[in-house]
Scaffold this motif. Structure first.
Motif, PDB file in Angstrom:
ATOM      1  N   ARG A 163      53.429 -67.128  -7.143  1.00  0.00           N
ATOM      2  CA  ARG A 163      54.658 -66.341  -7.279  1.00  0.00           C
ATOM      3  C   ARG A 163      54.283 -64.868  -7.094  1.00  0.00           C
ATOM      4  N   VAL A 164      54.876 -64.216  -6.100  1.00  0.00           N
ATOM      5  CA  VAL A 164      54.659 -62.798  -5.827  1.00  0.00           C
ATOM      6  C   VAL A 164      55.956 -62.068  -6.136  1.00  0.00           C
ATOM      7  N   VAL A 165      55.859 -60.959  -6.872  1.00  0.00           N
ATOM      8  CA  VAL A 165      57.033 -60.222  -7.336  1.00  0.00           C
ATOM      9  C   VAL A 165      56.906 -58.767  -6.917  1.00  0.00           C
ATOM     10  N   GLN A 166      57.999 -58.179  -6.427  1.00  0.00           N
ATOM     11  CA  GLN A 166      57.960 -56.792  -5.970  1.00  0.00           C
ATOM     12  C   GLN A 166      59.299 -56.106  -6.202  1.00  0.00           C
ATOM     13  N   GLY A 167      59.246 -54.882  -6.697  1.00  0.00           N
ATOM     14  CA  GLY A 167      60.425 -54.045  -6.771  1.00  0.00           C
ATOM     15  C   GLY A 167      60.597 -53.267  -5.479  1.00  0.00           C
ATOM     16  N   GLU A 168      61.801 -53.261  -4.956  1.00  0.00           N
ATOM     17  CA  GLU A 168      62.031 -52.564  -3.687  1.00  0.00           C
ATOM     18  C   GLU A 168      62.032 -51.053  -3.842  1.00  0.00           C
TER      19      GLU A 168
ATOM     20  N   PRO B  22      65.995 -55.234  -6.226  1.00  0.00           N
ATOM     21  CA  PRO B  22      66.415 -53.977  -5.591  1.00  0.00           C
ATOM     22  C   PRO B  22      66.070 -52.756  -6.427  1.00  0.00           C
ATOM     23  N   GLN B  23      66.152 -52.901  -7.743  1.00  0.00           N
ATOM     24  CA  GLN B  23      65.877 -51.774  -8.628  1.00  0.00           C
ATOM     25  C   GLN B  23      65.242 -52.300  -9.910  1.00  0.00           C
ATOM     26  N   ALA B  24      64.092 -51.736 -10.255  1.00  0.00           N
ATOM     27  CA  ALA B  24      63.413 -52.131 -11.485  1.00  0.00           C
ATOM     28  C   ALA B  24      64.019 -51.392 -12.671  1.00  0.00           C
ATOM     29  N   ALA B  25      63.755 -51.908 -13.854  1.00  0.00           N
ATOM     30  CA  ALA B  25      64.229 -51.263 -15.079  1.00  0.00           C
ATOM     31  C   ALA B  25      63.691 -49.844 -15.176  1.00  0.00           C
ATOM     32  N   SER B  26      64.473 -48.963 -15.787  1.00  0.00           N
ATOM     33  CA  SER B  26      64.038 -47.588 -15.985  1.00  0.00           C
ATOM     34  C   SER B  26      62.800 -47.569 -16.873  1.00  0.00           C
TER      35      SER B  26
ATOM     36  N   GLY C   3      58.354 -50.289 -14.422  1.00  0.00           N
ATOM     37  CA  GLY C   3      59.626 -50.878 -14.814  1.00  0.00           C
ATOM     38  C   GLY C   3      59.734 -52.338 -14.390  1.00  0.00           C
ATOM     39  N   LEU C   4      58.997 -52.702 -13.342  1.00  0.00           N
ATOM     40  CA  LEU C   4      58.982 -54.091 -12.878  1.00  0.00           C
ATOM     41  C   LEU C   4      58.541 -55.040 -13.988  1.00  0.00           C
ATOM     42  N   LEU C   5      57.654 -54.570 -14.867  1.00  0.00           N
ATOM     43  CA  LEU C   5      57.186 -55.430 -15.953  1.00  0.00           C
ATOM     44  C   LEU C   5      58.333 -55.832 -16.865  1.00  0.00           C
ATOM     45  N   THR C   6      59.216 -54.898 -17.168  1.00  0.00           N
ATOM     46  CA  THR C   6      60.387 -55.205 -17.991  1.00  0.00           C
ATOM     47  C   THR C   6      61.367 -56.102 -17.240  1.00  0.00           C
TER      48      THR C   6
END
Length: 408
Positions: free
Chosen positions: A339-344, A376-380, A388-391
């Protein structure tokens, strides 16, 4: 020995300055001071053996753990020599289920090479503290879910020696050997394993998943999750050299050199760095955390054109260095679901590069083995979207792990 592994787009931090281009022994007691990290005069050579452990308190400890321990364990260096590596072992507050706690090996993001930056050494006033505590809410969530969590500091980070940054084989050994060490300390930890990492740790997690069947064949790998993994470093590094202005992202460059020299000790950085860059490399790399390397009086004050001598780009040492950066690419055969995860909106790791990496992993492992998730948008987050991607991914990650552990 396999040295540090392909090429392309990489850390946005590296490319940012060139955006116009687009692109067991028995665990023993030990004092809580620095002597904890000093290896014994001789090691057993059995990777995953425990040298010593002690209770861990303070900001480095996970608040939702029933047990927090600092551990020093045996591993194998980039050069194939027995070494000591430090890390953290955390157990849930709930009793172990039948078969034992499933275990998550967490691989952390870039902190630097100075020992003071290591997660197991973290203090409230450490320059690395904001980055060390950033994943703790996610890791606490996993503890509440009933997983044991182990966290390697990596080779040379916390313990003697230089940290071979992004050297996949070294990272993999650290991440797998701490699982062996934790199971020797706590037999209630099962052989069921997931590897999860962020940034540098996302790249490390993929290498660890690739190596797990041969390095720790007793472990049953359920899945690997790479959050915004470092990728395609060589192209990003080369593009950054054309930038005419200073950039805090050049703090990663001395760390790249550390990893490359560990992978190929014949590389002499003096043969391609400018005098200014080489002086900073010697002065700061082992003394400053990554965030301090970003300061204007260090690598953050350099322009891209100040780093590598133009007359050295065709030279042997520079070309060997680039080959080592190419060798960090984690598009590897892996025996478990990926599983690969990325914030744009990530400003540190290039989303385009991560998308390319996901395609490369599919080409190597088959399209059904790789799940690529984008937001599309990570948490602030005060540290930016990269963290923010971790949250943003905490609950989806928890669901993914439950699904894949239950499937084993």
């Amino acid at each position: 020995m396999r040295s540090v592994r392909s090429a392309g787009l990489g850390l946005t931090a590296v490319v940012a300055a060139a955006t116009t281009l687009v692109f067991v022994g028995t665990a023993g007691s030990a004092p809580a001071d620095d002597s904890f990290y000093a290896p014994p005069a001789s090691l057993s050579g059995a990777h995953g053996s425990v040298i010593r452990s002690e209770p861990l308190t303070g900001v480095a400890a996970l608040s939702d753990a029933g047990v927090n321990e600092r551990v020093l364990y045996e591993s194998v260096s980039a050069q194939g020599e027995p070494i000591a590596v430090s890390g953290i072992v955390a157990l849930p507050t709930t009793p172990a289920p039948a078969g034992g706690y499933p275990v998550v090996s967490w691989t952390h993001g870039t902190l630097g090479s100075a020992d003071k930056c290591a997660p197991s050494r973290d203090t409230a006033d450490s320059p690395a503290n904001p980055f060390n505590v950033a994943p703790q809410p996610m890791l606490n969530r996993l503890l509440r879910q009933g997983y044991a969590v182990v966290m390697t500091d990596y080779e040379g980070l916390g313990t003697p020696g230089s940290h071979p940054y992004l050297l996949g084989e070294s990272e993999a050994r650290g991440a797998l050997d701490i699982v062996r060490a934790a199971r020797r300390l706590h037999p209630e930890i099962s052989d069921r394993l997931a590897i999860v990492g962020h940034s540098q740790g996302g790249q490390a997690a993929l290498f660890a998943a690739h190596d797990a069947p041969t390095w720790t064949p007793e472990l049953k790998l359920a899945t690997v999750v790479a959050l915004a993994p470092a990728n395609h470093i060589a192209l990003g590094f080369q593009a950054s050299l054309l930038a005419p202005s200073a950039n805090e992202a050049y703090a990663f460059h001395p760390l790249f050199i550390n990893g490359a020299v560990a992978g190929d000790p014949s590389i002499d950085p003096r043969n391609f760095l400018t005098a200014q860059a080489y002086d900073l490399y010697v002065r700061d790399t082992e003394n400053r955390c990554r965030v301090e390397l970003s300061e204007p009086d260090s690598w953050g004050g350099l322009r891209g054109i100040d780093i590598v001598r133009l007359d050295a780009i065709g030279g042997v040492d520079y070309q060997k260095f680039i080959a080592q950066l190419q060798a960090t690419e984690p598009a590897l055969p892996i025996s478990a679901p990926i599983r690969v995860v990325q914030g744009e909106d990530d400003q540190r790791v290039n989303p385009v590069g991560t998308g390319v990496l996901a395609g490369e992993l599919r080409a190597v492992n088959g399209p059904g083995r790789v799940t690529y998730v984008t937001y599309p948008q990570a948490a602030s987050d005060p540290l930016g979207a990269h963290f923010g991607l971790l949250t943003t991914d905490t609950e989806p990650l928890a669901d993914w792990l439950q699904q894949h552990f239950d499937g084993r």
